[in-house]
Design an enzyme around this catalytic site. Structure first.
Site, PDB file in Angstrom:
ATOM      1  N   GLY A 201       2.851  14.762   7.897  1.00 19.71           N
ATOM      2  CA  GLY A 201       2.530  15.984   7.174  1.00 19.71           C
ATOM      3  C   GLY A 201       2.228  15.815   5.708  1.00 19.71           C
ATOM      4  N   GLY A 202       2.067  14.566   5.225  1.00 23.30           N
ATOM      5  CA  GLY A 202       1.681  14.355   3.838  1.00 23.30           C
ATOM      6  C   GLY A 202       2.650  14.978   2.863  1.00 23.30           C
TER       7      GLY A 202
ATOM      8  CB  THR B   8       1.620  10.178   8.809  1.00 25.39           C
ATOM      9  OG1 THR B   8       2.387  11.376   8.628  1.00 25.39           O
ATOM     10  CG2 THR B   8       0.947   9.867   7.494  1.00 25.39           C
TER      11      THR B   8
ATOM     12  CB  SER C 157       4.200   7.537   0.730  1.00 29.07           C
ATOM     13  OG  SER C 157       4.289   8.200   1.975  1.00 29.07           O
ATOM     14  CB  SER C 158       5.396  12.943   1.002  1.00 34.07           C
ATOM     15  OG  SER C 158       4.903  13.412  -0.222  1.00 34.07           O
TER      16      SER C 158
ATOM     17  CD  GLU D  81      -1.991   5.468   3.734  1.00 38.34           C
ATOM     18  OE1 GLU D  81      -1.848   6.246   2.788  1.00 38.34           O
ATOM     19  OE2 GLU D  81      -1.532   5.669   4.876  1.00 38.34           O
TER      20      GLU D  81
ATOM     21  NE  ARG E 147       2.178   4.467   0.794  1.00 42.76           N
ATOM     22  CZ  ARG E 147       1.319   5.360   1.239  1.00 42.76           C
ATOM     23  NH1 ARG E 147       0.925   5.345   2.499  1.00 42.76           N
ATOM     24  NH2 ARG E 147       0.852   6.313   0.443  1.00 42.76           N
TER      25      ARG E 147
END
Length: 557
Positions: free
Chosen positions: A458-459, A367, A438-439, A406, A95
């Site tokens: 897909g966030g 993403t 983050s998911s 981000e 990340r």
């Protein structure tokens, strides 16, 4: 959505291994969102590389052909399975990190949030993690040199790729921002317009950057001439990167989140700074206490929406584990999850306002995701990102590197609201060197007889999409149905059910509304799942790519 299921039949490949082997599938499989990336992985596997070498090839190829979804200017999460009598799981956190000069109020103007500052331009960019991750994967797990695994992407960047419908859609979404940056407009637009289908996109500067990474490893990006060029370009345009930010960046090996399910199955998923693994574990645990498999469609949707509502409520408590203490043990305690499940009304929606308050958040949803397994049983699932389509829509001159945005995934105003109008979270506040929550949820489910890999872009909707696919797996549905299933979503706040067109019939919508749900048809499909399945008993390997996208699933002979 029924048409999607039919279309999915062409996106799945199934081949039987020569013999049922509990410890090795005997065949390799790839599922990626772009045929060029799948081809890159196939080439590396055929050259003797393992799943981890192939993952490097896919990641680098996607950096070329999906500049809207990932790239060297972004980061991601990698979930690994090392083959063996007892498989070993690892999680590589690549990340992005906030620059050292980042402050909690850097996106406020006159005390108010200025959303554009964390969305467009280099001030929105965190320090990238993908180049470091590719070097780490090669050094720790690869059979081939990094330069070999990067070779397909370098060739692709030099020779170019053809614009497809997904590229056009993403470029249209960010057209105004791309026009604002001369380098991005030159590379990704034609005459300041979205390129026509079939237009060849060549990126020789990106090829040269990949060459530096291939020749010098992580130092080819984070130190020396390349680092100087990146920092100079960022600072000249108003960003705050420093040479030390790049030199000090490191990806982190973390312990995956592991959670025992029924029937000897185990969920292996993403730990913080992903909130997705916790949400999936909570959701699956609650569903295990509910008769969802025997329920009729509306009742089943009711159960799913209520467990999602509760799981998403808790994610605002999480943050970068290097900066905050995450209450994972509490959130995954059986007694706590039992209490959450017992609070579900069998027939009526629970208003989110009736649950204990918690901060909510949202993130960019464009993403990318892929998965690969080799013949020995090594496997990797990765979700990569630059956040919004084309990230910050800023390309550093002379590098071909599109920067992420981000920083917008932080709670830019934890005392008020973020750019999506949702309540902020102190656990996810901006801080120097910190990774935003983050998911992204690359995940496995494994048992003595089965192995399955899941993941999608897909966030904030990622956990709900992955959950629906996992439910298909748990029901024994064909693999091609997992990524094709109709999607719906609830994330606690806003208290609304988002769904794809056709996810519910008119009668089903009326029944859900009568139960107290407020529905919102998004008017478009979302997500792009890539899944793998290894049936250890049958000795079969399958791969499926989401029919919504242009990806390719492949099982090697």
């Amino acid at each position: 959505m029924r048409g999607l299921r039919r279309a999915a039949l062409g996106a799945v490949v199934t081949l039987l291994a020569t013999a049922a082997q509990a410890q090795a599938p005997g065949r390799a499989a790839i599922a990626s969102p772009h045929a060029e990336a799948t081809a890159a992985a196939r080439l590396i596997l055929e050259q003797g590389g393992n799943a981890f070498d192939a993952a490097i090839a896919v990641s680098a190829a996607l950096a070329v052909v999906e500049p809207y979804g990932s790239g060297l200017g972004g980061g991601g999460f990698f979930l690994l399975r090392e083959a063996g009598e007892t498989p070993r799981y690892r999680f590589l956190d690549a990340r992005e990190r906030a620059p050292g000069a980042a402050t909690a109020d850097m996106y406020l103007k006159d005390g108010k949030l200025s959303p554009s500052l964390s969305i467009n331009g280099p001030l929105a960019a965190a320090i990238p993690g993908l180049p470091q991750a590719l070097a780490d994967l090669a050094n720790a797990h690869g059979k081939l040199p990094l330069k070999d695994s990067l070779a397909p992407a370098i060739r692709l960047a030099n020779e170019g790729f053809a614009v497809d419908r997904v590229y056009r859609d993403r470029a249209q979404m960010r057209l105004a921002a791309l026009r604002e940056d001369a380098q991005s407009a030159r590379l990704f637009l034609r005459d300041n317009q979205v390129p026509a289908l079939g237009t060849l996109i060549r990126q020789p500067e990106l090829a040269a950057t990949l060459q530096q990474l291939a020749a010098h490893g992580r130092d080819g990006f984070y130190r020396g001439q390349m680092a100087q060029r990146l920092v100079a370009g960022v600072r000249q345009a108003g960003g705050i990167w420093s040479l030390d930010d790049l030199a000090s960046y490191r990806s982190v090996w973390r312990e995956p989140l592991r959670f025992t399910l029924a029937d000897q199955r185990e969920l292996i998923s993403s730990p913080p700074p992903s909130a997705g693994g916790v949400a999936l574990a909570q959701s699956l645990a609650m569903l295990q206490r509910l008769p969802w498999q025997s329920a009729e469609p509306v009742q089943r949707s009711h159960y799913v929406l209520e467990v999602l509502r509760r799981a998403y409520r808790d994610r605002g408590l999480l943050g970068d584990p290097d900066y905050v203490s995450n209450p994972i043990n509490k959130l995954l305690a059986r007694s706590y999850l039992t209490g959450l499940t017992d609070g579900i009304d069998v027939y009526q929606a629970t208003p989110s306002s009736a649950l204990p308050p918690a901060p909510a958040w949202r993130e960019g949803d464009h993403t990318t995701h892929f998965a690969v397994i080799d013949a020995e049983g090594n496997a990797l699932a990765a979700t990569l990102s630059v956040n919004l389509p084309f990230g910050a829509a800023f390309t550093v001159a002379g590098t071909g590197v599109v920067l992420n945005n981000e920083m917008d995934d932080f709670a830019a105003d934890p005392g008020g609201s973020n750019s999506y109008g949702l309540a902020g979270s102190q656990a996810n506040a901006v801080a120097a060197g910190k990774r935003p929550l983050s998911s992204m949820s690359p995940s496995f489910i494994e048992s003595p007889t089965q192995f399955a890999s899941f993941g999608t872009p897909g966030g904030s909707r990622i956990p709900s999409m992955v959950l629906l696919s996992m439910m298909g797996f748990l029901q024994g549905q064909p693999v091609q149905d997992w990524p094709a299933t109709a999607r719906y979503h609830h994330q606690y706040l806003p208290d609304v059910v988002e769904h794809e067109p056709g996810a519910f019939s008119a009668a089903e919508q009326a029944q859900l509304e009568a139960r107290g749900y407020r529905l919102k048809d998004l008017g478009r499909s979302y997500g792009n799942q890539q899944v793998l399945y290894w049936n250890k008993q049958a000795g079969s390997v399958e791969a499926a790519s989401d029919p919504r996208g242009v990806g390719q699933a492949l099982v090697l002979p």
